[in-house]
Every structure is written in C-alpha cells, then in structure tokens.
Design a protein around this motif. Structure first.
Motif, PDB file in Angstrom:
ATOM      1  N   UNK A  26       0.837  -1.179   0.000  1.00 32.86           N
ATOM      2  CA  UNK A  26       0.000   0.000   0.000  1.00 32.86           C
ATOM      3  C   UNK A  26       0.879   1.238   0.000  1.00 32.86           C
ATOM      4  N   UNK A  27       0.280   2.338  -0.364  1.00 32.13           N
ATOM      5  CA  UNK A  27       0.987   3.611  -0.403  1.00 32.13           C
ATOM      6  C   UNK A  27       0.702   4.431   0.861  1.00 32.13           C
ATOM      7  N   UNK A  28      -0.553   4.394   1.312  1.00 27.71           N
ATOM      8  CA  UNK A  28      -0.988   5.193   2.448  1.00 27.71           C
ATOM      9  C   UNK A  28      -1.905   4.360   3.335  1.00 27.71           C
ATOM     10  N   UNK A  29      -1.850   4.606   4.635  1.00 23.00           N
ATOM     11  CA  UNK A  29      -2.752   3.941   5.574  1.00 23.00           C
ATOM     12  C   UNK A  29      -3.088   4.906   6.710  1.00 23.00           C
ATOM     13  N   UNK A  30      -4.296   4.801   7.215  1.00 20.29           N
ATOM     14  CA  UNK A  30      -4.716   5.579   8.381  1.00 20.29           C
ATOM     15  C   UNK A  30      -5.365   4.620   9.372  1.00 20.29           C
ATOM     16  N   UNK A  31      -5.232   4.933  10.649  1.00 21.01           N
ATOM     17  CA  UNK A  31      -5.814   4.039  11.628  1.00 21.01           C
ATOM     18  C   UNK A  31      -5.664   4.519  13.046  1.00 21.01           C
ATOM     19  N   UNK A  32      -5.709   3.563  13.938  1.00 20.97           N
ATOM     20  CA  UNK A  32      -5.630   3.822  15.369  1.00 20.97           C
ATOM     21  C   UNK A  32      -4.351   3.227  15.927  1.00 20.97           C
ATOM     22  N   UNK A  33      -3.772   3.922  16.877  1.00 21.00           N
ATOM     23  CA  UNK A  33      -2.547   3.448  17.534  1.00 21.00           C
ATOM     24  C   UNK A  33      -2.809   3.433  19.039  1.00 21.00           C
ATOM     25  N   UNK A  34      -2.564   2.291  19.647  1.00 20.36           N
ATOM     26  CA  UNK A  34      -2.715   2.122  21.084  1.00 20.36           C
ATOM     27  C   UNK A  34      -1.333   1.899  21.662  1.00 20.36           C
ATOM     28  N   UNK A  35      -0.905   2.779  22.533  1.00 25.11           N
ATOM     29  CA  UNK A  35       0.458   2.694  23.035  1.00 25.11           C
ATOM     30  C   UNK A  35       0.547   2.817  24.538  1.00 25.11           C
ATOM     31  N   UNK A  36       1.761   2.655  25.015  1.00 21.10           N
ATOM     32  CA  UNK A  36       2.012   2.772  26.442  1.00 21.10           C
ATOM     33  C   UNK A  36       1.963   4.199  26.933  1.00 21.10           C
ATOM     34  N   UNK A  37       2.152   5.163  26.041  1.00 22.70           N
ATOM     35  CA  UNK A  37       2.112   6.577  26.413  1.00 22.70           C
ATOM     36  C   UNK A  37       0.754   7.186  26.079  1.00 22.70           C
ATOM     37  N   UNK A  38       0.382   7.075  24.811  1.00 18.05           N
ATOM     38  CA  UNK A  38      -0.848   7.675  24.325  1.00 18.05           C
ATOM     39  C   UNK A  38      -1.595   6.712  23.419  1.00 18.05           C
TER      40      UNK A  38
END
Length: 165
Positions: A26-38
C-alpha cells in the motif's frame, strides 16, 4: 517489563498466521494506535518501497502529543505481507497540571502545564491481512523526554490501519 512479556505471544501469533500469498502493498494507511504513552490516530505514507513516514496524534490523560517517525521497512521471514520496520523521529506536545505517568511505573508530578519534547524510536512488525484493506502492527517505542527530563522510557504499541493503494 512485565507488559513486554505479554507482547511475545502476540508477536508469535502474527508470525504463525502469516502465509505466502501475493504481497498486498500500500501507499498510504490511516488508523488507530494504542500505546504505552498515548492512544490516538495514525497515518503512514510510503515514499518508496522501503521508506515510510508515520505520524501519530496521541491523546493521554491531561495532554496531547504529536509524533513523527522516519521508518525503514523490509520483508520479514520471507513473507511478503509481513514487514519488519525500524526508525526514529521526535515528539512535541503538552500535559496540563497533574501526574505524568510513564510506562515504567515511575510518575512525575507537575504543578503547572508542561511542554513535552524529545526523541523517539520504533521497532516492530506489520502484517497486511491478505484480501483485506487492514494492516495490524506491533512495536516497541523507546522515547527520551528532554523538556521535562531528561528521562528514558519504552512502551509497546499496537496499531490497526486501513490501507489505500
């Protein structure tokens, strides 16, 4: 460190479900990020087959952080849908008065709003699900906080993205 132990079975799971079907780049992707900080919204853009730029707008208790990363991507374990990536970047943001929770468990208390500014790294795996526009990533994100520190922290991250050709 305890939380990092939980990541190993998840990482192993992704390695075993990978098959050798045709690559789904793919060229571009958008989504959700779940992390230890934010937790927040992410976007990833490939400038070439191996180089990508990723941005995250992360929300945390009493604050927001903008992170930008330069990443190098390579096929992992000879599986076209599975990419190994690593990179570096930086972050800027702010937190209001209150407790700044670090992933390691040590807390910093701020009596007034604080600027967050520092360097970031990333090391992870991303799996593009065959015949689907979804990619899932699992990574480790080391961070050095300079404006309110200096202190070093590291946390896991889980991403789910919608891919555009």
């Amino acid at each position: 460190m305890k939380k990092a132990i939980y990541i190993l079975p998840i990482l192993t799971f992704f390695l075993f479900i990978a098959n050798r079907a045709a690559a789904q780049d793919y060229k571009t992707a958008v989504g959700l990020k779940f992390g230890g900080y934010e937790n927040g919204i992410s976007g990833k853009y490939f400038t070439s087959n191996e180089i990508s730029l990723e941005g995250v707008v992360g929300f945390r208790q009493n604050g927001v952080v903008f992170t930008g990363l330069y990443e190098i991507n390579q096929v992992a374990f000879n599986v076209p849908q599975l990419k190994f990536y690593y990179g570096f970047g930086g972050h800027i943001g702010s937190v209001s008065q209150g407790t700044y929770r670090t992933f390691s468990g040590s807390d910093e208390f701020y009596s007034r709003p604080q600027l967050l500014l520092g360097g970031d790294g990333t090391l992870g795996l991303e799996y593009a699900i065959p015949q689907s526009p979804i990619a899932v990533s699992l990574d480790l994100n080391p961070r050095i906080e300079l404006a309110t520190g200096p202190f070093f922290d590291i946390a896991p991250g889980l991403g789910v993205k919608y891919m555009f050709k």
